[in-house]
Design an enzyme around this catalytic site. Structure first.
Site, PDB file in Angstrom:
ATOM      1  N   ASP A  11      -8.415 -15.298 -17.793  1.00  0.00           N
ATOM      2  CA  ASP A  11      -7.999 -16.322 -16.473  1.00  0.00           C
ATOM      3  C   ASP A  11      -6.481 -15.815 -15.814  1.00  0.00           C
ATOM      4  OD1 ASP A  11      -7.784 -18.702 -15.001  1.00  0.00           O
ATOM      5  OD2 ASP A  11      -6.215 -19.455 -16.436  1.00  0.00           O
ATOM      6  N   SER A  12      -6.170 -16.297 -14.930  1.00  0.00           N
ATOM      7  CA  SER A  12      -4.826 -15.918 -14.062  1.00  0.00           C
ATOM      8  C   SER A  12      -3.743 -16.353 -15.221  1.00  0.00           C
ATOM      9  CB  SER A  12      -4.630 -16.570 -12.891  1.00  0.00           C
ATOM     10  OG  SER A  12      -4.903 -17.954 -12.962  1.00  0.00           O
ATOM     11  N   TYR A  43      -3.976 -16.859  -8.776  1.00  0.00           N
ATOM     12  CA  TYR A  43      -4.782 -16.325  -7.983  1.00  0.00           C
ATOM     13  C   TYR A  43      -5.486 -17.214  -6.877  1.00  0.00           C
ATOM     14  CZ  TYR A  43      -6.222 -13.097 -11.613  1.00  0.00           C
ATOM     15  OH  TYR A  43      -6.246 -12.085 -12.835  1.00  0.00           O
ATOM     16  N   CYS A  74     -12.130 -18.839 -15.092  1.00  0.00           N
ATOM     17  CA  CYS A  74     -11.308 -18.991 -13.921  1.00  0.00           C
ATOM     18  C   CYS A  74     -12.231 -19.222 -12.806  1.00  0.00           C
ATOM     19  CB  CYS A  74     -10.418 -17.820 -13.951  1.00  0.00           C
ATOM     20  SG  CYS A  74      -9.467 -17.849 -12.003  1.00  0.00           S
ATOM     21  N   ASN A  75     -12.221 -20.468 -12.101  1.00  0.00           N
ATOM     22  CA  ASN A  75     -13.159 -20.531 -10.983  1.00  0.00           C
ATOM     23  C   ASN A  75     -12.816 -19.792 -10.065  1.00  0.00           C
ATOM     24  OD1 ASN A  75     -14.628 -23.716 -11.486  1.00  0.00           O
ATOM     25  ND2 ASN A  75     -12.562 -23.530 -12.450  1.00  0.00           N
ATOM     26  N   THR A  76     -11.691 -19.624  -9.672  1.00  0.00           N
ATOM     27  CA  THR A  76     -11.197 -18.689  -8.442  1.00  0.00           C
ATOM     28  C   THR A  76     -11.716 -17.316  -8.675  1.00  0.00           C
ATOM     29  OG1 THR A  76      -9.236 -20.073  -8.780  1.00  0.00           O
ATOM     30  CG2 THR A  76      -9.197 -18.029  -7.102  1.00  0.00           C
ATOM     31  N   CYS A 184     -10.706 -26.198 -11.626  1.00  0.00           N
ATOM     32  CA  CYS A 184      -9.786 -25.139 -11.822  1.00  0.00           C
ATOM     33  C   CYS A 184      -9.547 -25.358 -13.223  1.00  0.00           C
ATOM     34  CB  CYS A 184      -8.525 -25.290 -10.823  1.00  0.00           C
ATOM     35  SG  CYS A 184      -7.216 -24.096 -11.553  1.00  0.00           S
ATOM     36  N   THR A 185      -9.559 -24.384 -14.172  1.00  0.00           N
ATOM     37  CA  THR A 185      -9.289 -24.522 -15.523  1.00  0.00           C
ATOM     38  C   THR A 185      -8.064 -24.970 -16.040  1.00  0.00           C
ATOM     39  OG1 THR A 185      -8.953 -22.054 -15.671  1.00  0.00           O
ATOM     40  CG2 THR A 185     -11.253 -22.911 -15.883  1.00  0.00           C
ATOM     41  N   HIS A 186      -6.961 -24.792 -15.063  1.00  0.00           N
ATOM     42  CA  HIS A 186      -5.734 -24.960 -15.419  1.00  0.00           C
ATOM     43  C   HIS A 186      -5.661 -26.515 -15.388  1.00  0.00           C
ATOM     44  CE1 HIS A 186      -4.321 -21.180 -14.401  1.00  0.00           C
ATOM     45  NE2 HIS A 186      -3.094 -21.396 -15.031  1.00  0.00           N
TER      46      HIS A 186
HETATM   47  N1  DGL Z   1      -7.446 -21.433 -13.490  1.00  0.00           N
HETATM   48  C1  DGL Z   1      -7.879 -20.670 -12.490  1.00  0.00           C
HETATM   49  C2  DGL Z   1      -9.013 -21.223 -11.752  1.00  0.00           C
HETATM   50  O1  DGL Z   1      -9.862 -21.879 -12.525  1.00  0.00           O
HETATM   51  C3  DGL Z   1      -6.744 -20.008 -11.400  1.00  0.00           C
HETATM   52  C4  DGL Z   1      -5.931 -20.794 -10.580  1.00  0.00           C
HETATM   53  C5  DGL Z   1      -5.002 -19.889 -10.101  1.00  0.00           C
HETATM   54  O2  DGL Z   1      -4.762 -18.892 -10.426  1.00  0.00           O
HETATM   55  O3  DGL Z   1      -4.788 -20.241  -8.714  1.00  0.00           O
HETATM   56  O4  DGL Z   1      -9.352 -21.463 -10.665  1.00  0.00           O
END
Ligand code: DGL
Length: 263
Positions: A11-12, A43, A74-76, A184-186
């Protein structure tokens, strides 16, 4: 033996830990190597080519660690890079995308709210999935500006986070959204705050458990399950400041076997 090799996860930053947590619950004997690209985080505001380049570097790194499967937690990065990664590398990838399908099936009001990054909303994958599953649904999208940074700063439970989340979620509830997708996983780190704001008025959909099931299915069907009877070893590589990362690990009840800072 390939089955003893670790699962690669990236992930990012710390967001993918929400997925890692579910993988450990489903597959406690598996060894895992997690790569947090905190130096390039977030990201979501980066160009697609940049996210592809970051993802490629990480995949090369994980392949050197002999991983048997890679979870793009990471979805992005999935939206930006998974097609490219699948074309370029032979290894099996499991990606993440906002859970539009279950939301479209479960909604009673016909209104779905999705919180994700700008990059995810701009991706072809998101457009296609929304068209396929939710064409006759009303989708309210909201870019979670500032949220990833708060998680990376360890402020997932702060007043600052609550103010931003209220600004994003209250208008959705006012529009009768009954399914709120965490795209978004965050954002899983905000679950206690999100539940407080939503007050049971909408179902909150976090796709992490479904991703862990997918990983488990692939390992079963590919005869790739680790035959060991010992708990798996977990190694975390972090290319930015590892201190916040280590502070977040107890939140997912994970003891790190090892956190390795990398240049
Ligand atoms: N956790 C990530 C996601 O699921 C990335 C978020 C990011 O870095 O902007 O999209």
């Amino acid at each position: 033996m390939l089955s003893q090799n670790p699962i690669g996860i990236f992930d990012s930053g710390a967001g993918g830990l929400s997925v890692f947590k579910e993988i450990v619950i489903s597959l406690p004997l598996e060894n895992c190597v997690y790569y947090a690209d905190t130096r390039n985080c977030p990201y979501g505001v980066k160009k697609q080519e940049e996210v592809i380049a970051f993802s490629e570097n990480i995949v090369e790194f994980l392949l050197e660690k002999n991983v048997k499967l890679i979870v793009v937690a990471c979805n992005t990065a999935t939206g930006a890079a998974i097609d490219h990664l699948r074309k370029k590398y032979k290894i099996n990838f499991v990606g993440m995308e906002p859970a539009v399908k279950p939301a479209a099936i479960n909604t009673k009001t016909g209104n779905i709210g999705i919180l994700a990054t700008q990059g995810t909303f701009q991706s072809r994958l998101f457009r296609e999935t929304s068209k396929k599953w939710a064409e006759n649904r009303n989708i309210m999208i909201q870019v979670g500006e500032g949220l990833v940074e708060l998680v990376e700063q360890g402020k997932h439970n702060s007043t600052e986070a609550e103010i931003i989340l209220r600004k994003y979620i209250i208008p959705m509830l006012a529009n009768n959204v009954d399914q709120l997708v965490l795209g978004c996983t965050h954002y899983s780190f905000f679950l206690p705050l999100i539940e407080k704001i939503v007050e049971g008025k909408a179902e909150i959909i976090d796709p992490a458990p479904a991703i862990a099931r997918r990983v488990s299915d692939l390992l079963h069907s590919g005869d790739l399950l680790n035959p060991s009877s010992k708990k798996g070893k977990h190694t975390f590589y972090v290319n930015g400041d590892p201190s916040v990362f280590s502070a977040l690990l107890p939140l997912i009840h994970a003891e790190a076997s090892e956190i390795i800072p990398i240049k």
